[in-house]
Design a protein around this motif. Structure first.
Motif, short mmCIF file in Angstrom:
data_model
loop_
_atom_site.label_atom_id
_atom_site.label_comp_id
_atom_site.label_asym_id
_atom_site.label_seq_id
_atom_site.Cartn_x
_atom_site.Cartn_y
_atom_site.Cartn_z
N LYS B 66 0.87 -1.15 -0.09
CA LYS B 66 0.06 -0.14 0.12
C LYS B 66 0.83 1.13 0.06
O LYS B 66 2.02 1.29 0.44
CB LYS B 66 -0.68 0.06 1.29
N VAL B 67 0.26 2.41 -0.53
CA VAL B 67 1.00 3.58 -0.29
C VAL B 67 0.36 4.34 0.64
O VAL B 67 -1.03 4.60 0.42
CB VAL B 67 1.11 4.35 -1.53
N LEU B 68 0.76 4.99 1.74
CA LEU B 68 -0.12 5.84 2.82
C LEU B 68 0.24 7.17 2.34
O LEU B 68 1.37 7.66 2.00
CB LEU B 68 0.36 5.51 4.03
N LEU B 69 -0.61 8.23 2.61
CA LEU B 69 -0.31 9.36 2.38
C LEU B 69 -1.02 10.40 3.79
O LEU B 69 -2.07 10.14 4.03
CB LEU B 69 -1.11 9.90 1.08
N SER B 70 -0.28 11.33 4.09
CA SER B 70 -0.89 12.17 5.07
C SER B 70 -0.76 13.65 4.55
O SER B 70 0.24 14.16 3.99
CB SER B 70 0.12 12.26 6.29
N ASN B 71 -2.00 14.46 4.59
CA ASN B 71 -1.89 15.91 4.23
C ASN B 71 -1.90 16.65 5.26
O ASN B 71 -2.34 17.92 5.24
CB ASN B 71 -3.01 15.86 3.27
N ASP B 72 -1.81 16.02 6.52
CA ASP B 72 -1.92 17.02 7.78
C ASP B 72 -0.58 16.79 8.58
O ASP B 72 -0.67 16.83 9.83
CB ASP B 72 -3.20 16.52 8.50
N MET B 73 0.59 16.99 7.91
CA MET B 73 1.57 17.01 8.61
C MET B 73 1.84 15.53 9.52
O MET B 73 2.50 15.87 10.63
CB MET B 73 1.94 18.19 9.45
N GLY B 74 1.45 14.61 9.20
CA GLY B 74 1.80 13.47 9.99
C GLY B 74 0.93 13.12 10.99
O GLY B 74 1.22 12.40 12.00
N LYS B 75 -0.39 13.77 11.05
CA LYS B 75 -1.29 13.49 12.12
C LYS B 75 -2.08 12.30 11.82
O LYS B 75 -2.59 11.72 12.73
CB LYS B 75 -2.29 14.70 12.36
N SER B 76 -2.30 12.12 10.57
CA SER B 76 -3.15 10.77 10.14
C SER B 76 -2.44 10.45 8.78
O SER B 76 -2.16 11.35 7.99
CB SER B 76 -4.56 11.26 10.12
#
Lengths: 101, 372
Positions: B66-76
């Motif tokens: 899988k590829v994981l993505l965070s758009n909130d500076m690594g909060k989720s």
């Protein structure tokens, strides 16, 4: 068109999904599938739920190494593998292997 | 303090990805995570081209990559819509994701995988295509896996030049933006076959470059073959190399190091002559003598200085993997490395003094840093 033998033996079975896969299966744990063999269940997933299928099988179509598939209480490797014939009411269960560390 | 004043770290581990951040003073680092389903993360990317986007590969042994993505500076983090996958008729199946790098397009991401191939996404990781010039290269089916698998672990873009590191495959380069590639391993030794300098098949561990030194590249190669007495003879000092002609040829800069074996190599953000390596015993891949040290050269590899202030002096046998050492870009940069024993170290003042930031993380595969 399916081979005649398959058409005659297509059964409605229940595919049971482990918790990590339910995200890819619409959130449900049990999925009714009409299929004559375990392979036909996987083929059905590939056609209808490709994201779920990709979690179960790799790009070559092989079942991922650390997943086990059971028909009722029997591992398919002790039956006829993915060619195992299904009967109405059978439960096909996908289970992650006990592994890791 | 504004968001633009922080140092952000992504830490890929055996049990998911962690995110750490700190003010620019770097006195105290917070930690959050692990994110993902508790499976290995071998690659991360902090894409700072616009609002920071944090990517992490997630190597799920049960359900695939899988590829994981965070758009909130690594909060989720959440999964992108798809992960790289070979075409069904290709015959290969994805085993792992080893590198994630920003591509030339606005939301373009490049991804090096195992078995060694290159994928490209134009939409921030939601859909992927193979890069055929290397993925279907005439050598691709002849590369062989090393101990870590057959991985494409290094992707360097430099205008129309693209450098790839493959273990074991060697260094491949493109000069047409990634359309075509060729092996470029003149001077890159291989210790695990009779021919010490084959056309391809070397076990390259990491390659880096610096914008201020066009044409120069540094490589950590698979060294440790000085004592080999079999066919082809010994091949000392093949482990740490430098190119001054855009990767067309390479020469050793390993003299002065306690071992030419290691995994990472890092270049100083403001000085192209300053580089860092982490020499390891070639047999065990652990710290020589149980006393870890980073070695720094300030003259492009002509001489090396041991940096160990603050590190254990004995009984320390960890490994630092190829993507587990990095350096930030502040005026006085700090070095960071993660260990297979789950420690994250910071080397303040460019590695002059080390301090353990986190002592008991899962085994660390990957550390990336950005000032955001």
């Amino acid at each position: 068109m399916l081979p005649q033998a398959y058409v005659e033996t297509v059964a409605t079975v229940t595919l049971y999904l482990p918790e990590p896969l339910r995200t890819y299966g619409g959130g449900i744990a049990e999925l009714p599938v009409s299929a004559g063999t375990v392979q036909a269940v996987l083929d059905h997933l590939e056609r209808t739920r490709p994201a779920l299928y990709r979690n179960v099988c790799d790009e070559t179509g092989a079942v991922r190494r650390h997943l086990n598939i059971f028909v009722n209480a029997d591992h398919v490797r002790d039956l006829a593998g993915l060619d195992t014939m299904l009967r109405p009411g059978d439960v096909v269960t996908i289970v992650p292997a006990v592994s890791g560390g | 303090m504004s968001v633009a004043d922080r140092v952000l770290l992504t830490i890929g581990t055996k049990k998911g990805v962690f995110v750490s951040d700190a003010p620019k003073t770097r006195r105290s680092f917070s930690l959050r995570g692990p994110f993902g389903p508790g499976v290995p993360v071998y690659s991360t990317l902090i894409d700072t081209r616009s609002s920071p986007r944090l990517y992490a590969s997630s190597c799920n042994p049960f359900f695939g990559m899988k590829v994981l993505l965070s758009n909130d500076m690594g909060k989720s983090f959440k999964e992108t819509k798809s992960a790289p996958a070979f075409p069904k008729d290709d015959g290969r199946a994805l085993i792992n994701i080893w590198s994630l790098e920003a591509g030339p397009g606005k939301k373009e991401v490049w991804c090096g995988v195992e078995p060694a191939s290159l994928f490209r996404s134009h939409d921030g990781g939601n859909s992927w295509e193979t890069v055929p010039g290397i993925s279907n290269h005439e050598h691709a089916r002849k590369w062989a896996p090393g101990n870590g698998g057959l991985c494409m672990h290094t992707i360097i873009r430099d205008g129309d030049r693209v450098h790839l590191g493959i273990s074991t495959g060697g260094h491949y380069m493109s000069e047409d933006g990634g359309q075509t590639f060729r092996a470029s391993n003149q001077g890159v030794g291989a210790g695990f076959q009779p021919d010490p300098y084959p056309e391809y098949g070397q076990c390259v561990h990491k390659i880096v470059r610096h914008d201020d030194a066009p044409g120069r590249l540094y490589m950590q190669n698979h060294g440790g073959w000085a004592e080999w007495t079999g066919p082809g003879g010994p091949r000392p000092d093949i482990g740490v190399l430098r190119s001054d002609d855009y990767g067309h040829s390479w020469r050793s800069i390993a003299k002065g190091l306690p071992s030419d074996f290691g995994f990472p190599i890092v270049v100083h953000p403001h000085d192209a002559d300053t580089i860092y390596v982490m020499p390891l015993e070639p047999a065990t891949r652990t710290c020589p003598g149980g006393a870890p040290a980073v070695w720094r050269s300030e003259n492009g590899g002509d001489a090396w200085l041991r940096l160990a202030k603050g590190l254990p002096k004995k009984e320390s046998y960890f490994t630092v993997l190829r993507d587990a050492m990095t350096i930030d870009t502040l005026k006085t940069p700090a070095l960071y490395f993660g260990t297979t024993t789950g420690q994250l170290w910071i080397g303040r003042d460019g590695g002059e003094t080390f301090e353990c930031l986190f002592d008991s993380l899962p085994p660390i595969h990957n550390v990336k840093v950005a000032v955001v």
